[in-house]
Design a protein around this motif. Structure first.
Motif, PDB file in Angstrom:
ATOM      1  N   ALA A  81       0.856  -1.190   0.000  1.00  0.00           N
ATOM      2  CA  ALA A  81       0.000   0.000   0.000  1.00  0.00           C
ATOM      3  C   ALA A  81       0.887   1.232   0.000  1.00  0.00           C
ATOM      4  O   ALA A  81       1.950   1.246   0.610  1.00  0.00           O
ATOM      5  N   VAL A  82       0.436   2.281  -0.674  1.00  0.00           N
ATOM      6  CA  VAL A  82       1.198   3.527  -0.761  1.00  0.00           C
ATOM      7  C   VAL A  82       0.467   4.593   0.030  1.00  0.00           C
ATOM      8  O   VAL A  82      -0.722   4.832  -0.172  1.00  0.00           O
ATOM      9  N   VAL A  83       1.204   5.219   0.928  1.00  0.00           N
ATOM     10  CA  VAL A  83       0.651   6.305   1.738  1.00  0.00           C
ATOM     11  C   VAL A  83       1.503   7.540   1.496  1.00  0.00           C
ATOM     12  O   VAL A  83       2.725   7.487   1.603  1.00  0.00           O
ATOM     13  N   GLN A  84       0.856   8.645   1.160  1.00  0.00           N
ATOM     14  CA  GLN A  84       1.566   9.902   0.969  1.00  0.00           C
ATOM     15  C   GLN A  84       1.503  10.676   2.268  1.00  0.00           C
ATOM     16  O   GLN A  84       0.430  10.933   2.804  1.00  0.00           O
ATOM     17  N   ARG A  85       2.673  11.026   2.787  1.00  0.00           N
ATOM     18  CA  ARG A  85       2.763  11.706   4.072  1.00  0.00           C
ATOM     19  C   ARG A  85       2.253  13.140   3.982  1.00  0.00           C
ATOM     20  O   ARG A  85       2.570  13.872   3.061  1.00  0.00           O
ATOM     21  N   GLN A  86       1.452  13.528   4.974  1.00  0.00           N
ATOM     22  CA  GLN A  86       0.925  14.886   5.092  1.00  0.00           C
ATOM     23  C   GLN A  86       1.187  15.349   6.521  1.00  0.00           C
ATOM     24  O   GLN A  86       0.314  15.262   7.367  1.00  0.00           O
ATOM     25  N   GLY A  87       2.407  15.798   6.815  1.00  0.00           N
ATOM     26  CA  GLY A  87       2.763  16.164   8.186  1.00  0.00           C
ATOM     27  C   GLY A  87       2.755  14.929   9.063  1.00  0.00           C
ATOM     28  O   GLY A  87       3.445  13.963   8.806  1.00  0.00           O
ATOM     29  N   GLU A  88       1.947  14.959  10.116  1.00  0.00           N
ATOM     30  CA  GLU A  88       1.840  13.811  11.023  1.00  0.00           C
ATOM     31  C   GLU A  88       0.856  12.766  10.516  1.00  0.00           C
ATOM     32  O   GLU A  88       0.747  11.686  11.071  1.00  0.00           O
ATOM     33  N   ASP A  89       0.116  13.091   9.481  1.00  0.00           N
ATOM     34  CA  ASP A  89      -0.909  12.208   8.949  1.00  0.00           C
ATOM     35  C   ASP A  89      -0.491  11.746   7.560  1.00  0.00           C
ATOM     36  O   ASP A  89       0.576  12.085   7.070  1.00  0.00           O
ATOM     37  N   GLY A  90      -1.335  11.003   6.916  1.00  0.00           N
ATOM     38  CA  GLY A  90      -1.045  10.567   5.565  1.00  0.00           C
ATOM     39  C   GLY A  90      -2.309  10.173   4.843  1.00  0.00           C
ATOM     40  O   GLY A  90      -3.334   9.903   5.453  1.00  0.00           O
ATOM     41  N   ASP A  91      -2.245  10.160   3.533  1.00  0.00           N
ATOM     42  CA  ASP A  91      -3.370   9.760   2.695  1.00  0.00           C
ATOM     43  C   ASP A  91      -3.020   8.480   1.963  1.00  0.00           C
ATOM     44  O   ASP A  91      -1.944   8.357   1.384  1.00  0.00           O
ATOM     45  N   TRP A  92      -3.958   7.551   1.960  1.00  0.00           N
ATOM     46  CA  TRP A  92      -3.813   6.309   1.224  1.00  0.00           C
ATOM     47  C   TRP A  92      -3.962   6.669  -0.245  1.00  0.00           C
ATOM     48  O   TRP A  92      -5.001   7.183  -0.661  1.00  0.00           O
ATOM     49  N   VAL A  93      -2.934   6.425  -1.055  1.00  0.00           N
ATOM     50  CA  VAL A  93      -2.999   6.838  -2.452  1.00  0.00           C
ATOM     51  C   VAL A  93      -3.003   5.670  -3.427  1.00  0.00           C
ATOM     52  O   VAL A  93      -3.119   5.882  -4.625  1.00  0.00           O
ATOM     53  N   GLY A  94      -2.880   4.471  -2.938  1.00  0.00           N
ATOM     54  CA  GLY A  94      -2.943   3.334  -3.850  1.00  0.00           C
ATOM     55  C   GLY A  94      -2.377   2.076  -3.255  1.00  0.00           C
ATOM     56  O   GLY A  94      -1.889   2.059  -2.129  1.00  0.00           O
ATOM     57  N   GLU A  95      -2.483   1.010  -4.032  1.00  0.00           N
ATOM     58  CA  GLU A  95      -1.938  -0.270  -3.611  1.00  0.00           C
ATOM     59  C   GLU A  95      -1.529  -1.075  -4.826  1.00  0.00           C
ATOM     60  O   GLU A  95      -1.981  -0.812  -5.935  1.00  0.00           O
ATOM     61  N   SER A  96      -0.658  -2.032  -4.586  1.00  0.00           N
ATOM     62  CA  SER A  96      -0.193  -2.894  -5.675  1.00  0.00           C
ATOM     63  C   SER A  96      -1.213  -3.994  -5.902  1.00  0.00           C
ATOM     64  O   SER A  96      -2.168  -4.146  -5.143  1.00  0.00           O
ATOM     65  N   GLY A  97      -0.975  -4.768  -6.914  1.00  0.00           N
ATOM     66  CA  GLY A  97      -1.751  -5.980  -7.097  1.00  0.00           C
ATOM     67  C   GLY A  97      -1.278  -7.021  -6.094  1.00  0.00           C
ATOM     68  O   GLY A  97      -0.346  -6.791  -5.316  1.00  0.00           O
ATOM     69  N   ASP A  98      -1.925  -8.160  -6.102  1.00  0.00           N
ATOM     70  CA  ASP A  98      -1.542  -9.243  -5.206  1.00  0.00           C
ATOM     71  C   ASP A  98      -0.351  -9.996  -5.787  1.00  0.00           C
ATOM     72  O   ASP A  98      -0.314 -10.296  -6.979  1.00  0.00           O
ATOM     73  N   TYR A  99       0.629 -10.289  -4.936  1.00  0.00           N
ATOM     74  CA  TYR A  99       1.784 -11.104  -5.304  1.00  0.00           C
ATOM     75  C   TYR A  99       1.737 -12.360  -4.460  1.00  0.00           C
ATOM     76  O   TYR A  99       1.718 -12.288  -3.242  1.00  0.00           O
ATOM     77  N   ARG A 100       1.694 -13.496  -5.112  1.00  0.00           N
ATOM     78  CA  ARG A 100       1.549 -14.765  -4.401  1.00  0.00           C
ATOM     79  C   ARG A 100       2.909 -15.445  -4.233  1.00  0.00           C
ATOM     80  O   ARG A 100       3.659 -15.567  -5.200  1.00  0.00           O
ATOM     81  N   LEU A 101       3.174 -15.883  -3.004  1.00  0.00           N
ATOM     82  CA  LEU A 101       4.414 -16.571  -2.666  1.00  0.00           C
ATOM     83  C   LEU A 101       4.079 -17.921  -2.063  1.00  0.00           C
ATOM     84  O   LEU A 101       3.026 -18.082  -1.437  1.00  0.00           O
ATOM     85  N   THR A 102       4.985 -18.851  -2.200  1.00  0.00           N
ATOM     86  CA  THR A 102       4.841 -20.141  -1.547  1.00  0.00           C
ATOM     87  C   THR A 102       5.956 -20.268  -0.529  1.00  0.00           C
ATOM     88  O   THR A 102       7.129 -20.149  -0.886  1.00  0.00           O
ATOM     89  N   VAL A 103       5.593 -20.482   0.719  1.00  0.00           N
ATOM     90  CA  VAL A 103       6.577 -20.712   1.777  1.00  0.00           C
ATOM     91  C   VAL A 103       6.738 -22.218   1.887  1.00  0.00           C
ATOM     92  O   VAL A 103       5.759 -22.929   2.118  1.00  0.00           O
ATOM     93  N   GLY A 104       7.967 -22.688   1.686  1.00  0.00           N
ATOM     94  CA  GLY A 104       8.227 -24.117   1.751  1.00  0.00           C
ATOM     95  C   GLY A 104       9.214 -24.416   2.857  1.00  0.00           C
ATOM     96  O   GLY A 104       9.814 -23.506   3.443  1.00  0.00           O
TER      97      GLY A 104
END
Length: 189
Positions: A81-104
């Motif tokens: 997820a991408v958050v753009q900082r606004q002083g002490e706060d921030g705005d959610w500006v987007g997210e990536s697609g899902d990346y699937r991993l296999t833990v073995g």
């Protein structure tokens, strides 16, 4: 911010080790994960000044991800997820697609990361590793399939790690692109 969600909802924050490289301070920063009420593991990139993405440019951030040896085999979905900082706060500006991993399961006697600087050395820059040569067909005329031939510690496991790192790197590049897009939208308002 990264969100890791595992199929079995058994992954615990202490089993995840994730670090990103901050070229500005020339050091690796660990990301601490916390579990949510929905059994997601969430980790924020903190403890540094943030990333600045110049207009029209992208930013590549080297990362390292490992799971503790006792982590049960599972399927994990990673989302950034991408958050753009606004002083002490921030705005959610987007997210990536899902990346699937296999833990073995860890292979017995396999070193965890021979070409990676020790995490205890925060000033060590990201290691540049060369891709190992591909296995070649046996010269003896045997019927052995070259795809089943492995070089010591460079076989299919290395290719899996390479894919995981490639996916995470692509996600971070996407984060930079989303930040750039958000900055352009903000400037045109």
């Amino acid at each position: 911010m990264l969100v890791l969600t595992d199929r079995d909802r058994a992954l615990r924050p202490e089993q995840i080790r994730f670090e990103f490289y901050d070229a500005g301070s020339a050091r690796w920063h660990p990301v601490v994960f916390e579990v949510t009420d929905e059994a997601e593991n969430v980790g924020a990139f903190t403890g540094f000044g943030g990333f600045a993405v110049p207009a029209g440019r992208t930013l590549t951030v080297p990362v390292r991800l490992t799971f503790e040896a006792e982590t049960a085999p599972d399927e994990v979905v990673v989302n950034a997820a991408v958050v753009q900082r606004q002083g002490e706060d921030g705005d959610w500006v987007g997210e990536s697609g899902d990346y699937r991993l296999t833990v073995g399961p860890a292979a017995p006697g396999t070193p965890t990361a021979p070409d990676t600087p020790a995490p205890s050395d925060p000033s060590a820059p990201p290691a540049k590793t060369a891709r190992p040569p591909a296995p070649t067909a046996p010269a003896t005329g045997s019927d052995e399939d070259p795809a089943d031939t492995e070089l010591a510690s460079t076989g299919r496991e290395s290719e899996t790690y390479e894919r995981v790192l490639a996916v995470l790197s692509a996600g971070l590049v996407l984060l930079g692109a989303l930040l750039l897009r958000a900055a352009r939208r903000r400037r045109h308002r």
